[in-house]
Design a protein around this motif. Sequence first.
Motif, PDB file in Angstrom:
ATOM      1  N   GLU A  26      48.304 102.663  16.710  1.00 26.12           N
ATOM      2  CA  GLU A  26      47.495 101.514  16.304  1.00 26.12           C
ATOM      3  C   GLU A  26      48.243 100.682  15.265  1.00 26.12           C
ATOM      4  O   GLU A  26      48.805 101.200  14.303  1.00 26.12           O
ATOM      5  CB  GLU A  26      46.160 101.967  15.714  1.00 26.12           C
ATOM      6  N   TRP A  27      48.232  99.359  15.457  1.00 24.01           N
ATOM      7  CA  TRP A  27      48.845  98.444  14.507  1.00 24.01           C
ATOM      8  C   TRP A  27      47.955  98.341  13.272  1.00 24.01           C
ATOM      9  O   TRP A  27      46.777  97.989  13.375  1.00 24.01           O
ATOM     10  CB  TRP A  27      49.028  97.079  15.168  1.00 24.01           C
ATOM     11  N   VAL A  28      48.516  98.628  12.083  1.00 22.77           N
ATOM     12  CA  VAL A  28      47.697  98.629  10.873  1.00 22.77           C
ATOM     13  C   VAL A  28      48.261  97.782   9.742  1.00 22.77           C
ATOM     14  O   VAL A  28      47.605  97.623   8.709  1.00 22.77           O
ATOM     15  CB  VAL A  28      47.472 100.065  10.363  1.00 22.77           C
ATOM     16  N   GLY A  29      49.465  97.210   9.909  1.00 25.13           N
ATOM     17  CA  GLY A  29      50.002  96.409   8.819  1.00 25.13           C
ATOM     18  C   GLY A  29      51.282  95.691   9.187  1.00 25.13           C
ATOM     19  O   GLY A  29      51.899  95.957  10.226  1.00 25.13           O
ATOM     20  N   LEU A  30      51.671  94.773   8.312  1.00 18.26           N
ATOM     21  CA  LEU A  30      52.882  93.986   8.522  1.00 18.26           C
ATOM     22  C   LEU A  30      53.377  93.517   7.164  1.00 18.26           C
ATOM     23  O   LEU A  30      52.585  93.163   6.289  1.00 18.26           O
ATOM     24  CB  LEU A  30      52.568  92.791   9.429  1.00 18.26           C
ATOM     25  N   ASP A  31      54.705  93.495   6.992  1.00 23.83           N
ATOM     26  CA  ASP A  31      55.322  92.974   5.773  1.00 23.83           C
ATOM     27  C   ASP A  31      56.523  92.112   6.146  1.00 23.83           C
ATOM     28  O   ASP A  31      57.286  92.447   7.058  1.00 23.83           O
ATOM     29  CB  ASP A  31      55.810  94.113   4.870  1.00 23.83           C
ATOM     30  N   SER A  32      56.684  91.007   5.411  1.00 23.75           N
ATOM     31  CA  SER A  32      57.854  90.167   5.605  1.00 23.75           C
ATOM     32  C   SER A  32      58.170  89.478   4.276  1.00 23.75           C
ATOM     33  O   SER A  32      57.406  89.585   3.312  1.00 23.75           O
ATOM     34  CB  SER A  32      57.612  89.131   6.708  1.00 23.75           C
ATOM     35  N   THR A  33      59.287  88.789   4.229  1.00 22.64           N
ATOM     36  CA  THR A  33      59.698  88.075   3.023  1.00 22.64           C
ATOM     37  C   THR A  33      59.756  86.583   3.321  1.00 22.64           C
ATOM     38  O   THR A  33      60.275  86.167   4.353  1.00 22.64           O
ATOM     39  CB  THR A  33      61.081  88.557   2.543  1.00 22.64           C
ATOM     40  N   VAL A  34      59.184  85.784   2.395  1.00 19.41           N
ATOM     41  CA  VAL A  34      59.161  84.334   2.584  1.00 19.41           C
ATOM     42  C   VAL A  34      59.938  83.669   1.456  1.00 19.41           C
ATOM     43  O   VAL A  34      60.623  84.336   0.669  1.00 19.41           O
ATOM     44  CB  VAL A  34      57.711  83.815   2.653  1.00 19.41           C
ATOM     45  N   SER A  35      59.840  82.364   1.360  1.00 19.88           N
ATOM     46  CA  SER A  35      60.605  81.583   0.395  1.00 19.88           C
ATOM     47  C   SER A  35      60.470  82.130  -1.022  1.00 19.88           C
ATOM     48  O   SER A  35      59.384  82.518  -1.455  1.00 19.88           O
ATOM     49  CB  SER A  35      60.116  80.124   0.436  1.00 19.88           C
ATOM     50  N   GLY A  36      61.593  82.171  -1.722  1.00 22.38           N
ATOM     51  CA  GLY A  36      61.591  82.650  -3.098  1.00 22.38           C
ATOM     52  C   GLY A  36      61.564  84.148  -3.220  1.00 22.38           C
ATOM     53  O   GLY A  36      61.353  84.683  -4.313  1.00 22.38           O
ATOM     54  N   GLY A  37      61.779  84.867  -2.088  1.00 22.80           N
ATOM     55  CA  GLY A  37      61.766  86.312  -2.114  1.00 22.80           C
ATOM     56  C   GLY A  37      60.386  86.905  -2.255  1.00 22.80           C
ATOM     57  O   GLY A  37      60.240  88.084  -2.587  1.00 22.80           O
ATOM     58  N   ARG A  38      59.341  86.117  -1.960  1.00 19.61           N
ATOM     59  CA  ARG A  38      57.976  86.612  -2.095  1.00 19.61           C
ATOM     60  C   ARG A  38      57.575  87.423  -0.852  1.00 19.61           C
ATOM     61  O   ARG A  38      58.078  87.180   0.239  1.00 19.61           O
ATOM     62  CB  ARG A  38      57.013  85.439  -2.318  1.00 19.61           C
ATOM     63  N   LYS A  39      56.683  88.381  -1.059  1.00 14.72           N
ATOM     64  CA  LYS A  39      56.278  89.305   0.013  1.00 14.72           C
ATOM     65  C   LYS A  39      54.995  88.854   0.663  1.00 14.72           C
ATOM     66  O   LYS A  39      53.968  88.664   0.014  1.00 14.72           O
ATOM     67  CB  LYS A  39      56.117  90.711  -0.562  1.00 14.72           C
ATOM     68  N   LEU A  40      55.041  88.682   1.985  1.00 11.45           N
ATOM     69  CA  LEU A  40      53.865  88.363   2.793  1.00 11.45           C
ATOM     70  C   LEU A  40      53.424  89.633   3.508  1.00 11.45           C
ATOM     71  O   LEU A  40      54.240  90.301   4.144  1.00 11.45           O
ATOM     72  CB  LEU A  40      54.194  87.276   3.814  1.00 11.45           C
ATOM     73  N   SER A  41      52.143  89.990   3.396  1.00 11.50           N
ATOM     74  CA  SER A  41      51.657  91.239   3.962  1.00 11.50           C
ATOM     75  C   SER A  41      50.358  91.027   4.720  1.00 11.50           C
ATOM     76  O   SER A  41      49.540  90.188   4.354  1.00 11.50           O
ATOM     77  CB  SER A  41      51.416  92.283   2.862  1.00 11.50           C
ATOM     78  N   TYR A  42      50.190  91.840   5.791  1.00 13.66           N
ATOM     79  CA  TYR A  42      48.912  91.968   6.496  1.00 13.66           C
ATOM     80  C   TYR A  42      48.401  93.376   6.240  1.00 13.66           C
ATOM     81  O   TYR A  42      49.144  94.346   6.407  1.00 13.66           O
ATOM     82  CB  TYR A  42      49.097  91.803   8.006  1.00 13.66           C
ATOM     83  N   ARG A  43      47.121  93.498   5.865  1.00 18.93           N
ATOM     84  CA  ARG A  43      46.511  94.798   5.694  1.00 18.93           C
ATOM     85  C   ARG A  43      45.174  94.823   6.432  1.00 18.93           C
ATOM     86  O   ARG A  43      44.313  93.964   6.214  1.00 18.93           O
ATOM     87  CB  ARG A  43      46.314  95.125   4.209  1.00 18.93           C
ATOM     88  N   LEU A  44      44.999  95.830   7.281  1.00 14.55           N
ATOM     89  CA  LEU A  44      43.828  95.911   8.144  1.00 14.55           C
ATOM     90  C   LEU A  44      42.564  96.132   7.317  1.00 14.55           C
ATOM     91  O   LEU A  44      42.505  97.010   6.470  1.00 14.55           O
ATOM     92  CB  LEU A  44      44.013  97.061   9.129  1.00 14.55           C
ATOM     93  N   LYS A  45      41.553  95.304   7.614  1.00 10.45           N
ATOM     94  CA  LYS A  45      40.276  95.403   6.895  1.00 10.45           C
ATOM     95  C   LYS A  45      39.362  96.395   7.596  1.00 10.45           C
ATOM     96  O   LYS A  45      39.437  96.586   8.796  1.00 10.45           O
ATOM     97  CB  LYS A  45      39.586  94.036   6.847  1.00 10.45           C
TER      98      LYS A  45
END
Length: 216
Positions: free
Chosen positions: A197-216
């Motif tokens: 089961e897919w439960v999360g995602l992480d990536s890096t965006v402009s300025g080295g900031r972390k973009l995340s998905y967390r399952l509710k």
Amino acid sequence: MTKNRRVWALALWAALFSGAASATGPASGEWSFRVLLDDSPIGEHRFMLATAGEDRRLTSEAEFSVKLLGVTVYRYRHSANETWRGDCLRQLVSKTDDDGTPEKVDAKAVGDNTLAVTTAKGTQPVEGCVMSFAYWNPTIRRQERLLNSQTGKLEAVQVARAGSGMVEVRGQPVEAARWRIATPAQPIDVWYTAQGEWVGLDSTVSGGRKLSYRLK
């Protein structure tokens, strides 16, 4: 669009998814994710998958707003409807507002082995079985190319296991496997439970900031 905003756009569509039509992924499901930037909430991304005869149909809706000192500095809206036959994408209609820049994609199957992808730049054929960035389907881990549902561009990717760790799922820590999708823009780390089961995602965006998905 500024350079930073272009980087944001690349990260969001790649982070905001060939082989036989084996239908190894889920037949139905719902995923509702909190979207975080450096652990601060900025919006939601929701997915709904249902079976209709021989097909699977996915609807997704994303809405993000990034604020600085109380002022909104970036907005993102994306909606998509996809039809799948087995693990092959057969139709895609998407609409995106990327901080005021509109984009549309309309892809339809032509025969048994071609997807005609139409954007503002025209129509291009994509041969063979192709997937979008369909993180909900574990079959994505065997792909070497993925169709970008925001831009309609076919992207070369490399997918590999990248260890394991704990991910917050519905407020609780859960052990999950991390798979890294290397894209032309930046790597995307996708988290799956032992059951796939897919439960999360992480990536890096402009300025080295972390973009995340967390399952509710």
